[in-house]
Design a protein around this motif. Structure first.
Motif, PDB file in Angstrom:
ATOM      1  N   ARG A 348     -17.887 -40.631  24.260  1.00 56.28           N
ATOM      2  CA  ARG A 348     -18.933 -40.492  24.700  1.00 56.28           C
ATOM      3  C   ARG A 348     -19.048 -39.778  25.930  1.00 56.28           C
ATOM      4  O   ARG A 348     -19.983 -39.025  26.178  1.00 56.28           O
ATOM      5  CB  ARG A 348     -19.658 -41.885  25.296  1.00 56.28           C
ATOM      6  CG  ARG A 348     -20.084 -42.840  23.794  1.00 56.28           C
ATOM      7  CD  ARG A 348     -20.892 -44.133  24.026  1.00 56.28           C
ATOM      8  NE  ARG A 348     -19.990 -45.095  24.752  1.00 56.28           N
ATOM      9  CZ  ARG A 348     -19.320 -45.956  23.951  1.00 56.28           C
ATOM     10  NH1 ARG A 348     -19.441 -45.979  22.640  1.00 56.28           N
ATOM     11  NH2 ARG A 348     -18.435 -46.811  24.640  1.00 56.28           N
ATOM     12  N   MET A 349     -18.051 -39.830  26.890  1.00 58.71           N
ATOM     13  CA  MET A 349     -17.892 -38.983  28.237  1.00 58.71           C
ATOM     14  C   MET A 349     -17.845 -37.544  27.682  1.00 58.71           C
ATOM     15  O   MET A 349     -18.276 -36.693  28.287  1.00 58.71           O
ATOM     16  CB  MET A 349     -16.490 -39.551  28.625  1.00 58.71           C
ATOM     17  CG  MET A 349     -16.347 -38.513  29.990  1.00 58.71           C
ATOM     18  SD  MET A 349     -14.367 -38.687  30.631  1.00 58.71           S
ATOM     19  CE  MET A 349     -14.428 -40.576  30.845  1.00 58.71           C
ATOM     20  N   HIS A 350     -17.020 -37.336  26.721  1.00 57.81           N
ATOM     21  CA  HIS A 350     -16.779 -35.860  26.090  1.00 57.81           C
ATOM     22  C   HIS A 350     -18.300 -35.174  25.835  1.00 57.81           C
ATOM     23  O   HIS A 350     -18.504 -34.075  25.991  1.00 57.81           O
ATOM     24  CB  HIS A 350     -15.814 -35.905  24.858  1.00 57.81           C
ATOM     25  CG  HIS A 350     -15.930 -34.528  24.290  1.00 57.81           C
ATOM     26  ND1 HIS A 350     -15.117 -33.548  25.078  1.00 57.81           N
ATOM     27  CD2 HIS A 350     -16.289 -33.824  23.188  1.00 57.81           C
ATOM     28  CE1 HIS A 350     -15.078 -32.449  24.171  1.00 57.81           C
ATOM     29  NE2 HIS A 350     -15.847 -32.601  23.259  1.00 57.81           N
ATOM     30  N   HIS A 351     -19.152 -36.327  25.194  1.00 55.07           N
ATOM     31  CA  HIS A 351     -20.526 -35.631  24.874  1.00 55.07           C
ATOM     32  C   HIS A 351     -21.554 -35.726  26.165  1.00 55.07           C
ATOM     33  O   HIS A 351     -22.569 -35.409  25.842  1.00 55.07           O
ATOM     34  CB  HIS A 351     -21.047 -36.490  23.657  1.00 55.07           C
ATOM     35  CG  HIS A 351     -20.096 -36.114  22.405  1.00 55.07           C
ATOM     36  ND1 HIS A 351     -20.325 -34.633  21.775  1.00 55.07           N
ATOM     37  CD2 HIS A 351     -19.516 -36.874  21.539  1.00 55.07           C
ATOM     38  CE1 HIS A 351     -19.623 -34.527  20.834  1.00 55.07           C
ATOM     39  NE2 HIS A 351     -19.139 -35.979  20.703  1.00 55.07           N
ATOM     40  N   GLY A 352     -21.117 -36.115  27.070  1.00 54.02           N
ATOM     41  CA  GLY A 352     -22.001 -36.327  28.282  1.00 54.02           C
ATOM     42  C   GLY A 352     -22.901 -37.427  28.402  1.00 54.02           C
ATOM     43  O   GLY A 352     -24.266 -37.289  28.835  1.00 54.02           O
TER      44      GLY A 352
END
Length: 361
Positions: A348-352
């Protein structure tokens, strides 16, 4: 005596993390055993998993944490069992050249626990930033524990342990943002938004948030930005100048860590203005600027490491501001998750999709 606890471990570069049982020793001299209550999922943990810090696998991840001291080793006097603490990775030594000059916020020899936590087969773990807090308990140097008001929420104030402190400190400590200043923040993730919050605390008159994601710009406005610039749609340098009377901002904080955005920060500042780099670049990145422009624009080009903070000074102050309702740390918490959901949080962090996921134990 040792303690068997659950913890999140990165065993190999790029491999998914795993929830494992680890062995945590009782504290020795100068050490503390801390029961973790909450730990934020920071991008630095993902850097560790991807081998972007070093290759000392396996890593015990997690470092942005708050919890309660369970026991301390010999010689520890500043904290005691039962104290509510935020963990930090700047346990100052008091002896290095920076400390002797009265600048402990730049300490060059910070402490970590001397004993090693291990897997059940005896394999030594490398704790992220010397902390390793995606765990039910962790062993740290006593100086890595900063005692704060126990009335505060561990979920919120644990974030001061890294990203939020880095951003607030980049504005207040490194950038010296003052009353009436204009500030631009390039990159509105957790650190950038914290720089916006810090600029607001410092009394900045105009705070310009720059990002390519409208969701992040909306969050930045909620946290304290007065204006936003979508740099997919317009040139951020020109937009910042237009919003500052054609001059550029007094302080520009780069919270991305890329040469392209650093150049934007450099040219978006006013003459004699300040650029603060708090975004973390990767080793292969290079920066090229005309030296005449560096000379001709004057001002200061600064890097901010951990927001140039001194945890013993800054953490209690910021917790007090949080409890007074003047610093909304709760706004940084997008979701709370369980210990076995860290890998999903990385995605989820990677996708912002999140500002901060926080593991609650």
């Amino acid at each position: 005596m040792t303690h068997q606890v659950r913890a999140v471990v990165a065993r190999a570069k790029g491999a998914p993390v795993s929830l494992e049982t680890i062995i945590v020793p009782d504290p020795g001299p100068g050490e503390a055993l801390v029961r973790i209550e909450a730990c934020g999922v920071c991008h630095t943990d993902l850097h560790y998993r991807e081998g972007g810090i070093n290759d000392d696998f396996p890593f015990l991840l997690g470092h942005e944490a708050a919890g309660v001291v369970e026991s301390v080793g010999d010689g520890v006097t500043d904290i005691a069992p039962g104290d509510f603490v935020i963990l930090n990775w700047r346990a100052v030594c008091g002896q290095c050249r920076a400390c002797r000059r009265g600048r402990p916020q730049y300490c060059f020899a910070t402490h970590n626990a001397k004993q090693k936590m291990t897997l059940t087969d005896g394999t030594e773990l490398s704790p992220a930033l010397g902390i390793g807090a995606f765990a039910e308990k962790t062993l740290v140097a006593a100086g890595q524990c900063t005692k704060v008001d126990p009335a505060a929420s561990a979920v919120a104030v644990g974030l001061l342990g890294c990203g939020v402190m880095a951003g607030i400190g980049a504005a207040i400590n490194t950038g010296n943002v003052g009353r009436g200043d204009s500030v631009a923040v390039i990159g509105c993730g957790g650190v950038g938004d914290a720089a916006i919050a810090g600029s607001r605390l410092a009394g900045a008159a105009k705070i310009i948030a720059v990002d390519i994601d409208e969701r992040k710009l909306e969050t930045a406005m909620a946290i304290g930005a007065t204006h936003t610039v979508n740099s997919r749609q317009s040139d951020p340098v020109e937009a910042i100048r237009e919003l500052t009377g054609g001059f550029g901002a007094d302080v520009v904080i780069e919270a991305v860590g890329r040469p392209e955005t650093y150049k934007q920060a450099f040219y978006a500042r006013d003459l004699a203005g300040t650029v603060v780099l708090v975004g973390v670049p990767t080793p292969e990145m290079k920066l090229e600027l005309p030296l005449l422009d560096v000379f001709g624009r004057g001002g200061a080009l600064k890097s901010s490491w951990y927001g140039d903070c001194l945890p013993s000074r800054d953490f209690p102050m910021l917790v007090d501001l949080y409890l007074q309702g003047r610093l909304d740390l709760d706004a940084f918490v997008t979701e709370t998750i369980a210990l076995d959901e860290v890998e999903k949080a990385f995605e989820r962090m990677h996708h912002g999709d999140v500002l901060r996921s926080v593991v609650v134990l």
